[in-house]
Each structure stands twice: as structure tokens, then as C-alpha cells.
Design a protein around this motif. Structure first.
Motif, mmCIF file in Angstrom:
data_model
loop_
_atom_site.group_PDB
_atom_site.id
_atom_site.type_symbol
_atom_site.label_atom_id
_atom_site.label_comp_id
_atom_site.label_asym_id
_atom_site.label_seq_id
_atom_site.Cartn_x
_atom_site.Cartn_y
_atom_site.Cartn_z
ATOM 1 N N VAL A 110 6.431 -26.491 15.797
ATOM 2 C CA VAL A 110 6.503 -25.031 15.704
ATOM 3 C C VAL A 110 5.126 -24.422 15.430
ATOM 4 O O VAL A 110 4.741 -23.420 16.032
ATOM 5 N N ALA A 111 4.360 -25.021 14.516
ATOM 6 C CA ALA A 111 3.107 -24.413 14.070
ATOM 7 C C ALA A 111 2.045 -24.383 15.163
ATOM 8 O O ALA A 111 1.322 -23.389 15.311
ATOM 9 N N GLN A 112 1.945 -25.449 15.960
ATOM 10 C CA GLN A 112 0.899 -25.492 16.987
ATOM 11 C C GLN A 112 1.079 -24.415 18.057
ATOM 12 O O GLN A 112 0.132 -23.698 18.387
ATOM 13 N N PRO A 113 2.281 -24.255 18.629
ATOM 14 C CA PRO A 113 2.458 -23.161 19.599
ATOM 15 C C PRO A 113 2.227 -21.782 18.992
ATOM 16 O O PRO A 113 1.678 -20.890 19.652
ATOM 17 N N LEU A 114 2.643 -21.593 17.732
ATOM 18 C CA LEU A 114 2.405 -20.303 17.075
ATOM 19 C C LEU A 114 0.912 -20.046 16.931
ATOM 20 O O LEU A 114 0.448 -18.911 17.099
ATOM 21 N N LEU A 115 0.156 -21.080 16.604
ATOM 22 C CA LEU A 115 -1.296 -20.941 16.499
ATOM 23 C C LEU A 115 -1.892 -20.542 17.838
ATOM 24 O O LEU A 115 -2.765 -19.672 17.915
ATOM 25 N N LEU A 116 -1.409 -21.173 18.906
ATOM 26 C CA LEU A 116 -1.895 -20.843 20.244
ATOM 27 C C LEU A 116 -1.608 -19.382 20.581
ATOM 28 O O LEU A 116 -2.487 -18.666 21.093
ATOM 29 N N VAL A 151 -2.273 -16.231 10.379
ATOM 30 C CA VAL A 151 -2.465 -17.008 9.151
ATOM 31 C C VAL A 151 -1.164 -17.077 8.356
ATOM 32 O O VAL A 151 -0.781 -18.138 7.840
ATOM 33 N N GLY A 152 -0.470 -15.937 8.276
ATOM 34 C CA GLY A 152 0.802 -15.909 7.557
ATOM 35 C C GLY A 152 1.831 -16.836 8.172
ATOM 36 O O GLY A 152 2.573 -17.533 7.458
ATOM 37 N N ALA A 153 1.885 -16.864 9.503
ATOM 38 C CA ALA A 153 2.844 -17.747 10.182
ATOM 39 C C ALA A 153 2.558 -19.207 9.882
ATOM 40 O O ALA A 153 3.487 -20.000 9.659
ATOM 41 N N GLN A 154 1.277 -19.581 9.850
ATOM 42 C CA GLN A 154 0.929 -20.961 9.524
ATOM 43 C C GLN A 154 1.303 -21.306 8.085
ATOM 44 O O GLN A 154 1.793 -22.417 7.802
ATOM 45 N N MET A 155 1.109 -20.370 7.175
ATOM 46 C CA MET A 155 1.471 -20.599 5.772
ATOM 47 C C MET A 155 2.980 -20.774 5.620
ATOM 48 O O MET A 155 3.451 -21.642 4.878
ATOM 49 N N LEU A 156 3.749 -19.960 6.349
ATOM 50 C CA LEU A 156 5.212 -20.077 6.285
ATOM 51 C C LEU A 156 5.670 -21.412 6.862
ATOM 52 O O LEU A 156 6.596 -22.045 6.330
ATOM 53 N N CYS A 157 5.047 -21.826 7.955
ATOM 54 C CA CYS A 157 5.394 -23.125 8.530
ATOM 55 C C CYS A 157 5.116 -24.256 7.549
ATOM 56 O O CYS A 157 5.932 -25.181 7.395
ATOM 57 N N ASN A 158 3.971 -24.178 6.894
ATOM 58 C CA ASN A 158 3.609 -25.217 5.934
ATOM 59 C C ASN A 158 4.561 -25.254 4.735
ATOM 60 O O ASN A 158 4.810 -26.317 4.165
ATOM 61 N N LYS A 159 5.089 -24.092 4.383
ATOM 62 C CA LYS A 159 5.935 -24.015 3.196
ATOM 63 C C LYS A 159 7.388 -24.363 3.473
ATOM 64 O O LYS A 159 8.050 -25.033 2.659
#
Length: 205
Positions: A110-116, A151-159
Motif C-alpha cells: 500500500v505505502a509504495q504506490p501511495l508514495l508514487l 507524508v501523512g499517508a506514509q505515517m498512517l501506513c507505518n502505524k
């Protein structure tokens, strides 16, 4: 007052940002240099600020006359960003050469496509902020918001997303091979872009 060299250098950078072909850039720069050499006029007085003049030139062009279409530019950037992001990720993961293979968790998927997506949106908004005729500050503000959202999306994915159970597992050699292929594709596209943007003055190769 800007010297001719300073003006043409800034104009060249601005024209490149508009994805104008090297052939057309050479024609524009030659016209500016010839006018200033003939009249002795300050290039800013004659043509306006480099960024503004680049916008005027770009507005008069289309794909048939030396300007890459917006759709083509976006697709090219999406392709390069995708190849770069997943190429370096797969290459790094594949180097481990773990016999058990490379496992990707839900967070990875999930996180990688969101980063892209975030990178592409920020690029597009920054491009519009630099090149659009109007609403430049609005586009710039949108780029800032997109950075924060990314940045927020990556933080949510990590959490909240699981990073333990594998969702996809593939052999290390396959992941490494994909990484190499993607990186080669990225460098090939970058090389093509550089060749396209190389300034070619009239009657010069």
C-alpha cells in the motif's frame, strides 16, 4: 540590467521547464541573441523576464511545433518515477539473494504506490506553479498540501498497516532482475529526454 549571457541562461532553463524541444529552444535563443546584438537593447526590456518570455513562447507552440503535450509530459514523468521508485526498491531487495525469496507485506504493497502517487501529484503541481499563466500561487499551495498529505499517508501506513505477514513473495533473483530492468528503462528514458532537450541552433547540429 541583465547581460545577454545571464538572460539566455535563465531563458534556456525556463524553456526546458516547459518541455520545449532543443531545436525550438535553439531558434528562440538565436532570435534573442541576434536582436540584442543588432540593437544593443537590454534583453529584459526587449523580451520581458526570462520566465515570462518562456511562457509566451510555450503558449504559441503545440506538439507539432516543438512542445511536448501536457499528457505526454505527465505520462513520461509517471513512467520515469515508477521505474525509479520500484527499480531501486527491487534492486535493493533482490541484492539480499535470500533463498526464501523476498516478501512484501501489506504496508509495502500500500505505502509504495501511495508514495508514487504523491510524487507525481507534487511534480505536476510544481510544474503548473512554474509554467501556468494564472493561479500560480494556488498550484504552489496545492503542492505543499500534497507533500503534507503524502507524508501523512506514509505515517498512517507505518502505524496501522501490518508489516509482518507476507502478502506477496517472489524469488530474490526475479526481484533483482526486475530492479535491473526497471533501472535500465529509467536511464534510457532520461537519456532520451536529455537528447530531446539539447539545444540545437539553426543550421547547427
Amino acid at each position: 540590467m541583465m547581460t545577454l549571457d545571464e538572460y539566455t541562461d535563465d531563458l534556456h532553463k525556463a524553456l526546458r521547464f516547459h518541455e520545449i524541444s532543443g531545436e525550438r529552444m535553439g531558434e528562440v535563443l538565436a532570435e534573442v541573441e541576434a536582436h540584442v546584438a543588432e540593437t544593443g537593447e537590454d534583453p529584459v526590456d526587449a523580451f520581458g523576464r526570462p520566465r515570462d518570455y518562456a511562457k509566451q513562447v510555450a503558449a504559441q507552440l503545440d506538439p507539432a511545433t516543438g512542445k511536448r503535450s501536457t499528457g505526454g509530459m505527465v505520462l513520461a514523468f509517471v513512467a520515469i518515477a515508477t521505474l525509479a521508485l520500484f527499480g531501486q526498491t527491487f534492486f535493493g531487495d533482490g541484492l539480499a539473494l535470500d533463498e526464501a525469496g523476498v516478501a512484501y507485506t501489506l504496508r509495502d504493497v500500500v505505502a509504495q504506490p501511495l508514495l508514487l502517487v504523491a510524487v507525481v501529484v507534487v511534480f505536476l503541481l510544481v510544474h503548473l506553479a512554474r509554467t501556468a499563466q494564472a493561479n500560480n500561487k494556488l498550484y504552489a499551495g496545492g503542492a505543499v498540501v500534497a507533500v503534507i498529505a503524502g507524508v501523512g499517508a506514509q505515517m498512517l501506513c507505518n502505524k496501522f498497516l501490518d508489516d509482518e505477514a507476507p502478502v506477496v513473495t517472489a524469488p530474490s533473483w526475479l526481484i533483482l532482475a526486475l530492479g535491473v530492468v526497471f533501472l535500465i528503462g529509467m536511464f534510457a528514458m532520461l537519456a532520451h529526454s536529455i537528447r530531446r532537450g539539447r539545444v540545437r541552433y539553426p543550421n547547427k547540429n
